[in-house]
Enzyme design. Structure first.
Site, PDB file in Angstrom:
ATOM      1  NE  ARG A 171      41.329  68.102  21.879  1.00  0.00           N
ATOM      2  CZ  ARG A 171      42.661  67.663  21.827  1.00  0.00           C
ATOM      3  NH1 ARG A 171      42.526  66.147  21.144  1.00  0.00           N
ATOM      4  NH2 ARG A 171      43.531  67.833  22.441  1.00  0.00           N
TER       5      ARG A 171
ATOM      6  CD  GLN B 166      47.431  62.318  24.341  1.00  0.00           C
ATOM      7  OE1 GLN B 166      48.874  61.973  25.117  1.00  0.00           O
ATOM      8  NE2 GLN B 166      46.738  63.257  24.302  1.00  0.00           N
TER       9      GLN B 166
ATOM     10  CG  ASN C  57      53.076  67.457  18.021  1.00  0.00           C
ATOM     11  OD1 ASN C  57      52.083  66.736  16.641  1.00  0.00           O
ATOM     12  ND2 ASN C  57      53.490  65.842  18.341  1.00  0.00           N
TER      13      ASN C  57
ATOM     14  NE  ARG D 181      45.216  60.601  20.964  1.00  0.00           N
ATOM     15  CZ  ARG D 181      45.430  60.144  19.974  1.00  0.00           C
ATOM     16  NH1 ARG D 181      45.594  59.194  19.624  1.00  0.00           N
ATOM     17  NH2 ARG D 181      47.017  60.851  19.460  1.00  0.00           N
ATOM     18  N   GLY D 182      43.582  63.409  17.949  1.00  0.00           N
ATOM     19  CA  GLY D 182      44.718  62.542  16.844  1.00  0.00           C
ATOM     20  C   GLY D 182      44.376  63.545  15.451  1.00  0.00           C
ATOM     21  CB  ALA D 183      45.524  66.264  13.690  1.00  0.00           C
TER      22      ALA D 183
ATOM     23  CG  ASP E 243      47.281  68.069  17.153  1.00  0.00           C
ATOM     24  OD1 ASP E 243      48.821  67.875  17.968  1.00  0.00           O
ATOM     25  OD2 ASP E 243      46.698  67.682  17.104  1.00  0.00           O
TER      26      ASP E 243
HETATM   27  O1  MRU Z   1      45.642  65.792  22.380  1.00  0.00           O
HETATM   28  P1  MRU Z   1      45.819  65.499  21.146  1.00  0.00           P
HETATM   29  O2  MRU Z   1      46.018  62.735  21.307  1.00  0.00           O
HETATM   30  O3  MRU Z   1      44.425  63.999  20.284  1.00  0.00           O
HETATM   31  O4  MRU Z   1      47.404  65.213  20.621  1.00  0.00           O
HETATM   32  C1  MRU Z   1      47.264  64.385  19.004  1.00  0.00           C
HETATM   33  C2  MRU Z   1      48.599  64.763  19.005  1.00  0.00           C
HETATM   34  O5  MRU Z   1      49.494  65.861  19.125  1.00  0.00           O
HETATM   35  C3  MRU Z   1      49.398  63.990  17.550  1.00  0.00           C
HETATM   36  O6  MRU Z   1      51.169  63.767  17.484  1.00  0.00           O
HETATM   37  C4  MRU Z   1      48.708  64.859  16.243  1.00  0.00           C
HETATM   38  O7  MRU Z   1      47.384  65.233  16.019  1.00  0.00           O
HETATM   39  C5  MRU Z   1      49.603  64.048  14.892  1.00  0.00           C
HETATM   40  S1  MRU Z   1      48.359  62.696  15.148  1.00  0.00           S
HETATM   41  C6  MRU Z   1      49.302  62.188  13.570  1.00  0.00           C
END
Ligand code: MRU
Length: 312
Positions: A74, A174, A225, A44-46, A215
Site C-alpha cells: 500500500r 471503517q 489521511n 490496516r491503519g498506518a 497516513d
Molecule cells: O485505508 P485504511 O483503513 O488503512 O486508512 C486508515 C486511515 O486513514 C487512518 O486514519 C490512518 O491510517 C491513521 S490510523 C491510526
C-alpha cells in the site's frame, strides 16, 4: 487485546474485514499471505501497517524481492515502508536481530500511543468534550491503543468525554464497522454520522474538536489521511472548530516536501459500487475511488505526536 503480534514464529492479527460481526485472529505465515491481508485491509491503519511490515521482514527469510513487494503493498501510509526498512536494516545481523527490531517496533507503537493519548487530552480544554472523528484510529489501527481514538480513550478515562461523532467512512466503512465497535467496548458515548453530514454538524455548533489520524505527514505539515478528512478540515475551519491530527513521529515523512508529492492510493470500483456483495449502482458503473486525501497544513490547528505538539 493486541491487534497484531508475533506468536510462535508467525504473525497473528485481527481480521478486520470480519468486524463488527466476528472478531477472528488470522495467522499469517508467509510474506504473500501478509501482502494479501494488507491489500484487502484485514490489517490496516498506518501504525499497524508499520508493525506488519517489520514482522513481515522476519517472515521473508532474506528474500529481498518479497521484502520489496511487501514494502509497496500500500503506497500512502509511510509507516509500512518505514517498518519494513527498520527490520530490513538488521538483515546483515541475522534473523534474530530482524525479529528483535520488529518486536521493538511493536513495543514503540504501544508506548507512542499512550504518550499521544495523554498529550492530546492535555491539549484540549473543557470537561465535557464532543469529538468528531473519521475512519478508525483506535487500537485496531495500531497495536493496543490508538492515535486520535487513543486521545478519545484517555479523555473518556479522565471523565472528560461527552460524546464521539464517528463518521461512517465510505466506501469501506471503517468508522461504522470498527470505530463504533471500539467505542462500544470502551463504554464511550457515541453516535454514527453519515459522511456528508460532517461539515454541517460542525457548522451547527455541536462539536468541540475534530481529531483525525494520519497516513503520511509531509515536511510542511500537509497531511494525507482517509478520504473525507479534507472536507472535515474545511468545515472545521469555517466553523472555528480546532482540527487536530494525532500521529506518531514515524508518520512524519521529512523526505516528502509537501502534500503534492504524496502518492494517493486509488482503489477498485467494486468498493464503491457494492457493499458486502450487494450492488448499489447499475452494473458496469465506473468510479473514482481515492482511499485518502490531503489536508493542507494551513487548515490544521495542531499535530500531536508522541514527542511534541506541532503548530503551523
Ligand atoms: O485505508 P485504511 O483503513 O488503512 O486508512 C486508515 C486511515 O486513514 C487512518 O486514519 C490512518 O491510517 C491513521 S490510523 C491510526
Amino acid at each position: 487485546m493486541r491487534t497484531i503480534d508475533w506468536v510462535d514464529g508467525a504473525i497473528e492479527l485481527v481480521d478486520q474485514t470480519l468486524l463488527p460481526d466476528r472478531c477472528v485472529m488470522l495467522r499469517v505465515t508467509t510474506v504473500d499471505e501478509l501482502i494479501d491481508a494488507i491489500r484487502r485491509l484485514a490489517v490496516r491503519g498506518a501504525p499497524a501497517l508499520g508493525v506488519a511490515g517489520a514482522f513481515g521482514v522476519a517472515l521473508a527469510d532474506g528474500d529481498t524481492a518479497a521484502i520489496a513487494r511487501l514494502r509497496a503493498a500500500r503506497p500512502t501510509a509511510v509507516n509500512l515502508a518505514w517498518g519494513v526498512d527498520q527490520a530490513a536494516a538488521c538483515l546483515p545481523q541475522g534473523r534474530d536481530a530482524v525479529l528483535d527490531r520488529a518486536l521493538r517496533v511493536r513495543d514503540e507503537d504501544i508506548a507512542a500511543c499512550t504518550a499521544m493519548g495523554e498529550r492530546g487530552a492535555d491539549l484540549l480544554d473543557g470537561d465535557s468534550l464532543r469529538i468528531m472523528t473519521i475512519c478508525n484510529t483506535g487500537g485496531l489501527a495500531c497495536v493496543e491503543r490508538g492515535t486520535a481514538l487513543g486521545v478519545v480513550q484517555t479523555l473518556h478515562e479522565r471523565g472528560r468525554l461527552a460524546e464521539v461523532l464517528a463518521l461512517e467512512t465510505r466506501p469501506l466503512l471503517q468508522g461504522a464497522r470498527l470505530t463504533t465497535w471500539e467505542l462500544a467496548r470502551m463504554g464511550a458515548p457515541h453516535r454514527l454520522v453519515a459522511d456528508s453530514a460532517g461539515p454541517y454538524l460542525l457548522a451547527r455548533g455541536g462539536v468541540d474538536a475534530v481529531l483525525i489520524g494520519a497516513d503520511r505527514i509531509a515536511a510542511n505539515g500537509d497531511t494525507a489521511n482517509k478520504i473525507g478528512s479534507y472536507a472535515l478540515a474545511l468545515g472545521a475551519a469555517r466553523a472555528g472548530v480546532p482540527f487536530i491530527v494525532v500521529a506518531p513521529e514515524t508518520t512524519i515523512d521529512a523526505a516528502t516536501p509537501s502534500g503534492d508529492h504524496i502518492e494517493i492510493e486509488d482503489r477498485a470500483d467494486h468498493e464503491v459500487v457494492e457493499i458486502r456483495g450487494v450492488r448499489l449502482a447499475p452494473e458496469g458503473t465506473r468510479t473514482a475511488n481515492p482511499a485518502f486525501d490531503v489536508t493542507p497544513h494551513d487548515l490544521i490547528t495542531a499535530i500531536v505526536t508522541d514527542r511534541r505538539v506541532i503548530r503551523p
